[in-house]
Design a protein around this motif. Sequence first.
Motif, PDB file in Angstrom:
ATOM      1  N   GLN A  99       0.856  -1.188   0.000  1.00 38.43           N
ATOM      2  CA  GLN A  99       0.000   0.000   0.000  1.00 38.43           C
ATOM      3  C   GLN A  99       0.888   1.233   0.000  1.00 38.43           C
ATOM      4  O   GLN A  99       1.860   1.305   0.762  1.00 38.43           O
ATOM      5  CB  GLN A  99      -0.918  -0.004   1.214  1.00 38.43           C
ATOM      6  CG  GLN A  99      -1.999  -1.069   1.140  1.00 38.43           C
ATOM      7  CD  GLN A  99      -2.999  -0.963   2.277  1.00 38.43           C
ATOM      8  OE1 GLN A  99      -2.635  -0.613   3.393  1.00 38.43           O
ATOM      9  NE2 GLN A  99      -4.257  -1.265   2.002  1.00 38.43           N
ATOM     10  N   LEU A 100       0.528   2.193  -0.846  1.00 43.30           N
ATOM     11  CA  LEU A 100       1.294   3.413  -0.986  1.00 43.30           C
ATOM     12  C   LEU A 100       0.422   4.595  -0.585  1.00 43.30           C
ATOM     13  O   LEU A 100      -0.711   4.711  -1.055  1.00 43.30           O
ATOM     14  CB  LEU A 100       1.753   3.583  -2.438  1.00 43.30           C
ATOM     15  CG  LEU A 100       2.552   2.427  -3.037  1.00 43.30           C
ATOM     16  CD1 LEU A 100       2.793   2.657  -4.527  1.00 43.30           C
ATOM     17  CD2 LEU A 100       3.875   2.265  -2.311  1.00 43.30           C
ATOM     18  N   CYS A 126       2.282   8.109  -6.658  1.00 41.15           N
ATOM     19  CA  CYS A 126       3.423   7.259  -6.385  1.00 41.15           C
ATOM     20  C   CYS A 126       3.116   5.866  -6.933  1.00 41.15           C
ATOM     21  O   CYS A 126       1.961   5.414  -6.863  1.00 41.15           O
ATOM     22  CB  CYS A 126       3.623   7.223  -4.872  1.00 41.15           C
ATOM     23  SG  CYS A 126       4.872   6.100  -4.271  1.00 41.15           S
ATOM     24  N   ALA A 127       4.123   5.200  -7.487  1.00 37.88           N
ATOM     25  CA  ALA A 127       3.924   3.864  -8.042  1.00 37.88           C
ATOM     26  C   ALA A 127       5.102   2.971  -7.692  1.00 37.88           C
ATOM     27  O   ALA A 127       6.224   3.454  -7.486  1.00 37.88           O
ATOM     28  CB  ALA A 127       3.766   3.947  -9.556  1.00 37.88           C
ATOM     29  N   ALA A 128       4.824   1.668  -7.650  1.00 36.13           N
ATOM     30  CA  ALA A 128       5.855   0.688  -7.326  1.00 36.13           C
ATOM     31  C   ALA A 128       5.798  -0.478  -8.291  1.00 36.13           C
ATOM     32  O   ALA A 128       4.707  -0.906  -8.706  1.00 36.13           O
ATOM     33  CB  ALA A 128       5.678   0.187  -5.893  1.00 36.13           C
ATOM     34  N   SER A 129       6.979  -0.999  -8.612  1.00 34.83           N
ATOM     35  CA  SER A 129       7.080  -2.197  -9.430  1.00 34.83           C
ATOM     36  C   SER A 129       7.708  -3.309  -8.604  1.00 34.83           C
ATOM     37  O   SER A 129       8.742  -3.100  -7.963  1.00 34.83           O
ATOM     38  CB  SER A 129       7.942  -1.936 -10.659  1.00 34.83           C
ATOM     39  OG  SER A 129       8.254  -3.153 -11.313  1.00 34.83           O
ATOM     40  N   ARG A 130       7.089  -4.501  -8.640  1.00 30.82           N
ATOM     41  CA  ARG A 130       7.648  -5.639  -7.903  1.00 30.82           C
ATOM     42  C   ARG A 130       9.005  -6.050  -8.454  1.00 30.82           C
ATOM     43  O   ARG A 130       9.826  -6.616  -7.740  1.00 30.82           O
ATOM     44  CB  ARG A 130       6.700  -6.826  -7.978  1.00 30.82           C
ATOM     45  CG  ARG A 130       5.453  -6.690  -7.124  1.00 30.82           C
ATOM     46  CD  ARG A 130       4.759  -8.040  -7.017  1.00 30.82           C
ATOM     47  NE  ARG A 130       4.335  -8.509  -8.340  1.00 30.82           N
ATOM     48  CZ  ARG A 130       3.109  -8.332  -8.830  1.00 30.82           C
ATOM     49  NH1 ARG A 130       2.200  -7.702  -8.125  1.00 30.82           N
ATOM     50  NH2 ARG A 130       2.794  -8.787 -10.030  1.00 30.82           N
ATOM     51  N   ASP A 131       9.233  -5.760  -9.709  1.00 31.50           N
ATOM     52  CA  ASP A 131      10.491  -6.106 -10.347  1.00 31.50           C
ATOM     53  C   ASP A 131      11.474  -4.972 -10.070  1.00 31.50           C
ATOM     54  O   ASP A 131      11.415  -3.910 -10.696  1.00 31.50           O
ATOM     55  CB  ASP A 131      10.285  -6.294 -11.844  1.00 31.50           C
ATOM     56  CG  ASP A 131      11.545  -6.746 -12.559  1.00 31.50           C
ATOM     57  OD1 ASP A 131      11.449  -7.144 -13.727  1.00 31.50           O
ATOM     58  OD2 ASP A 131      12.633  -6.712 -11.943  1.00 31.50           O
ATOM     59  N   GLY A 132      12.373  -5.222  -9.130  1.00 30.46           N
ATOM     60  CA  GLY A 132      13.305  -4.194  -8.721  1.00 30.46           C
ATOM     61  C   GLY A 132      14.274  -3.777  -9.798  1.00 30.46           C
ATOM     62  O   GLY A 132      14.933  -2.737  -9.676  1.00 30.46           O
ATOM     63  N   GLY A 153      11.190  -1.146  -7.533  1.00 32.59           N
ATOM     64  CA  GLY A 153      11.452   0.072  -8.273  1.00 32.59           C
ATOM     65  C   GLY A 153      10.322   1.050  -8.008  1.00 32.59           C
ATOM     66  O   GLY A 153       9.161   0.652  -7.940  1.00 32.59           O
ATOM     67  N   MET A 154      10.665   2.314  -7.846  1.00 35.69           N
ATOM     68  CA  MET A 154       9.659   3.314  -7.481  1.00 35.69           C
ATOM     69  C   MET A 154       9.631   4.455  -8.494  1.00 35.69           C
ATOM     70  O   MET A 154      10.656   4.761  -9.135  1.00 35.69           O
ATOM     71  CB  MET A 154       9.963   3.898  -6.096  1.00 35.69           C
ATOM     72  CG  MET A 154       9.966   2.883  -4.964  1.00 35.69           C
ATOM     73  SD  MET A 154       8.367   2.094  -4.718  1.00 35.69           S
ATOM     74  CE  MET A 154       7.359   3.508  -4.241  1.00 35.69           C
ATOM     75  N   ASP A 181       2.954  -2.011 -10.554  1.00 38.36           N
ATOM     76  CA  ASP A 181       2.081  -3.014  -9.943  1.00 38.36           C
ATOM     77  C   ASP A 181       1.190  -2.417  -8.867  1.00 38.36           C
ATOM     78  O   ASP A 181       0.132  -2.972  -8.553  1.00 38.36           O
ATOM     79  CB  ASP A 181       2.934  -4.130  -9.327  1.00 38.36           C
ATOM     80  CG  ASP A 181       3.727  -4.898 -10.372  1.00 38.36           C
ATOM     81  OD1 ASP A 181       4.969  -4.906 -10.288  1.00 38.36           O
ATOM     82  OD2 ASP A 181       3.094  -5.471 -11.275  1.00 38.36           O
ATOM     83  N   TYR A 182       1.637  -1.325  -8.267  1.00 44.52           N
ATOM     84  CA  TYR A 182       0.881  -0.691  -7.185  1.00 44.52           C
ATOM     85  C   TYR A 182       0.867   0.817  -7.398  1.00 44.52           C
ATOM     86  O   TYR A 182       1.858   1.398  -7.859  1.00 44.52           O
ATOM     87  CB  TYR A 182       1.507  -1.020  -5.824  1.00 44.52           C
ATOM     88  CG  TYR A 182       1.673  -2.493  -5.570  1.00 44.52           C
ATOM     89  CD1 TYR A 182       2.920  -3.100  -5.685  1.00 44.52           C
ATOM     90  CD2 TYR A 182       0.576  -3.290  -5.224  1.00 44.52           C
ATOM     91  CE1 TYR A 182       3.074  -4.453  -5.460  1.00 44.52           C
ATOM     92  CE2 TYR A 182       0.727  -4.651  -4.993  1.00 44.52           C
ATOM     93  CZ  TYR A 182       1.983  -5.223  -5.125  1.00 44.52           C
ATOM     94  OH  TYR A 182       2.132  -6.572  -4.906  1.00 44.52           O
ATOM     95  N   TRP A 183      -0.253   1.417  -6.968  1.00 43.29           N
ATOM     96  CA  TRP A 183      -0.410   2.870  -7.063  1.00 43.29           C
ATOM     97  C   TRP A 183      -0.915   3.421  -5.741  1.00 43.29           C
ATOM     98  O   TRP A 183      -1.675   2.771  -5.029  1.00 43.29           O
ATOM     99  CB  TRP A 183      -1.447   3.214  -8.140  1.00 43.29           C
ATOM    100  CG  TRP A 183      -1.013   2.923  -9.532  1.00 43.29           C
ATOM    101  CD1 TRP A 183      -1.250   1.789 -10.259  1.00 43.29           C
ATOM    102  CD2 TRP A 183      -0.242   3.781 -10.383  1.00 43.29           C
ATOM    103  NE1 TRP A 183      -0.689   1.891 -11.504  1.00 43.29           N
ATOM    104  CE2 TRP A 183      -0.066   3.113 -11.613  1.00 43.29           C
ATOM    105  CE3 TRP A 183       0.300   5.060 -10.237  1.00 43.29           C
ATOM    106  CZ2 TRP A 183       0.639   3.663 -12.677  1.00 43.29           C
ATOM    107  CZ3 TRP A 183       1.004   5.606 -11.293  1.00 43.29           C
ATOM    108  CH2 TRP A 183       1.168   4.908 -12.498  1.00 43.29           C
TER     109      TRP A 183
END
Length: 125
Positions: A3-4, A96-102, A33-34, A113-115
């Motif tokens: 969660q972001l 803000c966003a995140a990727s599970r693949d670093g 990755g952000m 993958d997440y917002w």
Amino acid sequence: QVQLVESGGGLVQAGGSLRLSCVASGRTFSNYGMGWFRQAPGKEREFVAAISRYGSTTYYAEPVKGRFTISRDNAKNTVYLQMSSLKFEDTAVYFCAASRDGSVYLRNKNDADYWGQGTQVTVSS
């Protein structure tokens, strides 16, 4: 699941500064990755800045180069966006966003993958 939660948006005059923060839940923040994206009314969501897992590599969209700085503090599960010399055209909701693949440098919204829920930034001219 991550969660972001973004914060730090607001109303600022042109030429001013703001710092956005995004706090992530979970214990593996350094694996992600952000990135930051923004969406103005009637426009597509667009890339703003991205940062690698440990902060050694950053990328910026051309319109914000030299004015915005992305950083992260993995001990605090937080990524920041320092915005300076703000312009009217920077007005948007910032996500803000995140990727599970670093290994991904999060410059494409389709790689996220997440917002977060977004925070409004309004720059008055």
